[in-house]
Design a protein around this motif. Structure first.
Motif, PDB file in Angstrom:
ATOM      1  N   LEU A  23      14.634  12.776   5.731  1.00  0.00           N
ATOM      2  CA  LEU A  23      13.905  13.300   6.713  1.00  0.00           C
ATOM      3  C   LEU A  23      12.957  12.284   7.689  1.00  0.00           C
ATOM      4  O   LEU A  23      12.656  12.004   9.288  1.00  0.00           O
ATOM      5  N   LEU A  24      13.004  10.294   7.193  1.00  0.00           N
ATOM      6  CA  LEU A  24      12.742   9.608   7.377  1.00  0.00           C
ATOM      7  C   LEU A  24      14.224   9.083   8.768  1.00  0.00           C
ATOM      8  O   LEU A  24      13.270   8.364   9.719  1.00  0.00           O
ATOM      9  N   GLY A  25      15.428   9.117   8.721  1.00  0.00           N
ATOM     10  CA  GLY A  25      16.070   8.995  10.077  1.00  0.00           C
ATOM     11  C   GLY A  25      15.676  10.365  11.382  1.00  0.00           C
ATOM     12  O   GLY A  25      16.419   9.850  11.882  1.00  0.00           O
ATOM     13  N   THR A  26      15.428  11.259  10.748  1.00  0.00           N
ATOM     14  CA  THR A  26      14.554  12.062  11.929  1.00  0.00           C
ATOM     15  C   THR A  26      13.129  12.467  11.673  1.00  0.00           C
ATOM     16  O   THR A  26      12.447  13.497  11.573  1.00  0.00           O
ATOM     17  N   VAL A  27      12.810  10.707  11.914  1.00  0.00           N
ATOM     18  CA  VAL A  27      10.928  10.967  11.880  1.00  0.00           C
ATOM     19  C   VAL A  27      10.697  11.712  13.569  1.00  0.00           C
ATOM     20  O   VAL A  27       9.636  12.142  13.653  1.00  0.00           O
ATOM     21  N   ALA A  28      11.194  12.151  14.486  1.00  0.00           N
ATOM     22  CA  ALA A  28      10.861  12.798  15.442  1.00  0.00           C
ATOM     23  C   ALA A  28      10.504  14.110  15.399  1.00  0.00           C
ATOM     24  O   ALA A  28       9.492  15.084  15.458  1.00  0.00           O
ATOM     25  N   THR A  46       3.030  11.219   5.409  1.00  0.00           N
ATOM     26  CA  THR A  46       2.424  10.699   4.976  1.00  0.00           C
ATOM     27  C   THR A  46       2.400   9.150   5.104  1.00  0.00           C
ATOM     28  O   THR A  46       1.723   7.985   5.495  1.00  0.00           O
ATOM     29  N   ALA A  47       3.973   9.202   5.404  1.00  0.00           N
ATOM     30  CA  ALA A  47       3.898   7.598   4.867  1.00  0.00           C
ATOM     31  C   ALA A  47       4.100   7.814   6.560  1.00  0.00           C
ATOM     32  O   ALA A  47       3.627   5.603   7.076  1.00  0.00           O
ATOM     33  N   VAL A  48       4.379   8.879   7.306  1.00  0.00           N
ATOM     34  CA  VAL A  48       4.408   8.040   9.107  1.00  0.00           C
ATOM     35  C   VAL A  48       2.931   7.961   9.150  1.00  0.00           C
ATOM     36  O   VAL A  48       2.830   6.998  10.319  1.00  0.00           O
ATOM     37  N   GLY A  49       1.920   8.401   8.284  1.00  0.00           N
ATOM     38  CA  GLY A  49       0.751   8.474   8.964  1.00  0.00           C
ATOM     39  C   GLY A  49       0.233   7.564   8.867  1.00  0.00           C
ATOM     40  O   GLY A  49      -0.985   6.180   9.034  1.00  0.00           O
ATOM     41  N   THR A  96       0.951  -1.420  -0.130  1.00  0.00           N
ATOM     42  CA  THR A  96      -0.007  -0.075  -0.017  1.00  0.00           C
ATOM     43  C   THR A  96       0.609   1.774  -0.068  1.00  0.00           C
ATOM     44  O   THR A  96       1.054   2.180  -0.978  1.00  0.00           O
ATOM     45  N   LEU A  97       1.780   1.377   0.754  1.00  0.00           N
ATOM     46  CA  LEU A  97       3.016   1.878   0.848  1.00  0.00           C
ATOM     47  C   LEU A  97       3.602   3.140  -0.615  1.00  0.00           C
ATOM     48  O   LEU A  97       3.923   3.436  -1.295  1.00  0.00           O
ATOM     49  N   ILE A  98       3.801   1.139  -0.769  1.00  0.00           N
ATOM     50  CA  ILE A  98       4.717   1.341  -2.055  1.00  0.00           C
ATOM     51  C   ILE A  98       4.085   2.155  -3.483  1.00  0.00           C
ATOM     52  O   ILE A  98       4.198   3.544  -4.102  1.00  0.00           O
ATOM     53  N   VAL A  99       2.457   1.953  -3.159  1.00  0.00           N
ATOM     54  CA  VAL A  99       1.706   2.042  -4.792  1.00  0.00           C
ATOM     55  C   VAL A  99       1.293   3.683  -4.239  1.00  0.00           C
ATOM     56  O   VAL A  99       1.159   5.283  -4.919  1.00  0.00           O
ATOM     57  N   MET A 100       0.980   4.199  -2.654  1.00  0.00           N
ATOM     58  CA  MET A 100       1.001   5.552  -1.956  1.00  0.00           C
ATOM     59  C   MET A 100       2.538   6.446  -3.137  1.00  0.00           C
ATOM     60  O   MET A 100       2.102   7.608  -3.657  1.00  0.00           O
ATOM     61  N   GLU A 101       3.375   5.902  -2.420  1.00  0.00           N
ATOM     62  CA  GLU A 101       4.528   6.939  -2.775  1.00  0.00           C
ATOM     63  C   GLU A 101       5.038   6.758  -4.040  1.00  0.00           C
ATOM     64  O   GLU A 101       5.172   8.301  -4.679  1.00  0.00           O
ATOM     65  N   ILE A 102       4.721   6.191  -5.186  1.00  0.00           N
ATOM     66  CA  ILE A 102       4.690   6.256  -6.631  1.00  0.00           C
ATOM     67  C   ILE A 102       3.609   7.125  -6.607  1.00  0.00           C
ATOM     68  O   ILE A 102       4.234   8.100  -7.931  1.00  0.00           O
ATOM     69  N   VAL A 103       2.214   7.192  -6.566  1.00  0.00           N
ATOM     70  CA  VAL A 103       1.369   7.713  -6.679  1.00  0.00           C
ATOM     71  C   VAL A 103       1.590   9.146  -6.289  1.00  0.00           C
ATOM     72  O   VAL A 103       1.697  10.560  -7.170  1.00  0.00           O
ATOM     73  N   ILE A 146       9.985   2.009   9.645  1.00  0.00           N
ATOM     74  CA  ILE A 146      11.058   2.459   9.558  1.00  0.00           C
ATOM     75  C   ILE A 146      11.227   2.108   8.244  1.00  0.00           C
ATOM     76  O   ILE A 146      11.654   2.517   7.593  1.00  0.00           O
ATOM     77  N   PRO A 147      11.471   0.380   8.928  1.00  0.00           N
ATOM     78  CA  PRO A 147      11.994   0.016   7.842  1.00  0.00           C
ATOM     79  C   PRO A 147      11.333  -0.444   6.342  1.00  0.00           C
ATOM     80  O   PRO A 147      11.431  -0.366   5.125  1.00  0.00           O
ATOM     81  N   ILE A 148       9.707  -0.686   6.691  1.00  0.00           N
ATOM     82  CA  ILE A 148       8.776  -0.395   5.582  1.00  0.00           C
ATOM     83  C   ILE A 148       8.691   0.991   4.969  1.00  0.00           C
ATOM     84  O   ILE A 148       8.679   0.450   3.410  1.00  0.00           O
ATOM     85  N   MET A 149       9.075   1.864   5.277  1.00  0.00           N
ATOM     86  CA  MET A 149       8.836   3.419   4.573  1.00  0.00           C
ATOM     87  C   MET A 149      10.185   3.576   4.493  1.00  0.00           C
ATOM     88  O   MET A 149      10.465   3.771   2.821  1.00  0.00           O
ATOM     89  N   VAL A 150      11.223   2.891   4.659  1.00  0.00           N
ATOM     90  CA  VAL A 150      12.394   2.960   3.429  1.00  0.00           C
ATOM     91  C   VAL A 150      12.451   2.326   2.508  1.00  0.00           C
ATOM     92  O   VAL A 150      12.678   3.049   1.252  1.00  0.00           O
ATOM     93  N   ILE A 151      12.086   1.148   2.589  1.00  0.00           N
ATOM     94  CA  ILE A 151      12.335   0.570   1.297  1.00  0.00           C
ATOM     95  C   ILE A 151      10.440   0.768   0.409  1.00  0.00           C
ATOM     96  O   ILE A 151      11.379   0.812  -0.898  1.00  0.00           O
ATOM     97  N   ALA A 152       9.712   1.355   0.643  1.00  0.00           N
ATOM     98  CA  ALA A 152       8.945   1.372   0.348  1.00  0.00           C
ATOM     99  C   ALA A 152       9.626   2.668  -0.589  1.00  0.00           C
ATOM    100  O   ALA A 152       9.020   3.161  -2.620  1.00  0.00           O
ATOM    101  N   VAL A 153       9.721   3.835  -0.427  1.00  0.00           N
ATOM    102  CA  VAL A 153      10.791   5.228  -0.456  1.00  0.00           C
ATOM    103  C   VAL A 153      11.714   4.726  -1.710  1.00  0.00           C
ATOM    104  O   VAL A 153      11.615   5.517  -2.236  1.00  0.00           O
TER     105      VAL A 153
END
Length: 243
Positions: free
Chosen positions: A65-70, A151-154, A19-26, A159-166
């Motif tokens: 940005l993923l490395g600074t989620v806070a 959007t990914a954080v939401g 879902t996140l990969i599709v969202m990031e591509i869109v 984090i690994p899922i976000m990194v792979i998707a991005v």
């Protein structure tokens, strides 16, 4: 490592990743259209390099940005209030990026209209500098990256899922950038349509910054419908030429 293995064994993880990969591509379509239009103003031998640098910067921004989620979480916290309207850093960045996109799209539309009035073989075609193009891509990369990562954080806490998707989304964009740029260059009417998309996206970013959220589904549905109509127009023109 054990946490990653346990995460990979959960079906919900794979669904979230897909879902996140599709969202990031869109979400990356906006960025890709902008990069394609800008790099087509460069000499042909430098376009591929500019596209690679532009998308490479997009990947770097997203991973940073993923490395600074806070910090990302803090970006949505209100920092200023004007006329009972609160603004966060994210809002300010979206408004600034939206204004830049509206200005750039309007300028490009004006340039295309003037060029068409001068004739298809006019010598007044401006070839932009490599540094200028990369600078403009840099600005919009930052805006689109912040929107993408928020959007990914939401959507997931992993984090690994976000990194792979991005990474996957940017690789898909990198593969699609060349064909899209050539298609836009070969079809002048597509350029105006794409600039119209950028104008709409810029206004949407501004509205989002002011707290008026327009669902992305409406935007992409309008873009898809417009592209479908333009496809019918292209098919009609092609058949007329054949006859």
């Amino acid at each position: 490592m054990d946490n990653l293995i346990a995460l990979a064994n959960e079906p919900a993880t794979w669904m979230a990743l897909f879902t996140l990969i599709v969202m990031e591509i869109v979400l990356g379509i906006d960025n890709l259209i902008f990069i394609s239009i800008l790099t087509n103003k460069l000499p042909e031998e430098r376009r591929a390099k500019a596209r690679s640098i532009g998308l490479g910067l997009a990947l770097i921004f997203r991973l940073a940005l993923l490395g600074t989620v806070a910090v990302i979480v803090q970006l949505v916290e209100p920092i200023i209030t004007i006329f009972d309207q609160s603004f966060s850093w994210r809002d300010i960045i979206l408004i600034t990026g939206g204004l830049f996109l509206v200005w750039k799209a309007t300028k490009e539309i004006h340039h295309n209209v003037e060029q068409n009035e001068a004739g298809p073989k006019s010598d007044n075609i401006v070839v932009a500098s490599f540094t200028t193009i990369i600078g403009q891509i840099l600005v919009l990369d930052l805006v689109f990256s912040i929107d993408s990562i928020i959007t990914a954080v939401g959507m997931t806490d992993h984090i690994p899922i976000m990194v792979i998707a991005v990474i996957t989304a940017v690789l898909v964009m990198l593969l699609a950038a060349g064909p899209l740029s050539r298609f836009i260059e070969a079809n002048p009417t597509i350029v105006m349509l794409a600039l119209g998309f950028l104008l709409m996206i810029g206004m949407t970013l501004i509205a989002d910054g002011f707290g008026v959220h327009v669902p992305k589904g409406y935007i992409y549905a309008a873009m898809t419908f417009s592209a479908f109509i333009e496809g019918l127009n292209m098919l009609t023109r092609k058949r007329k030429k054949t006859k």
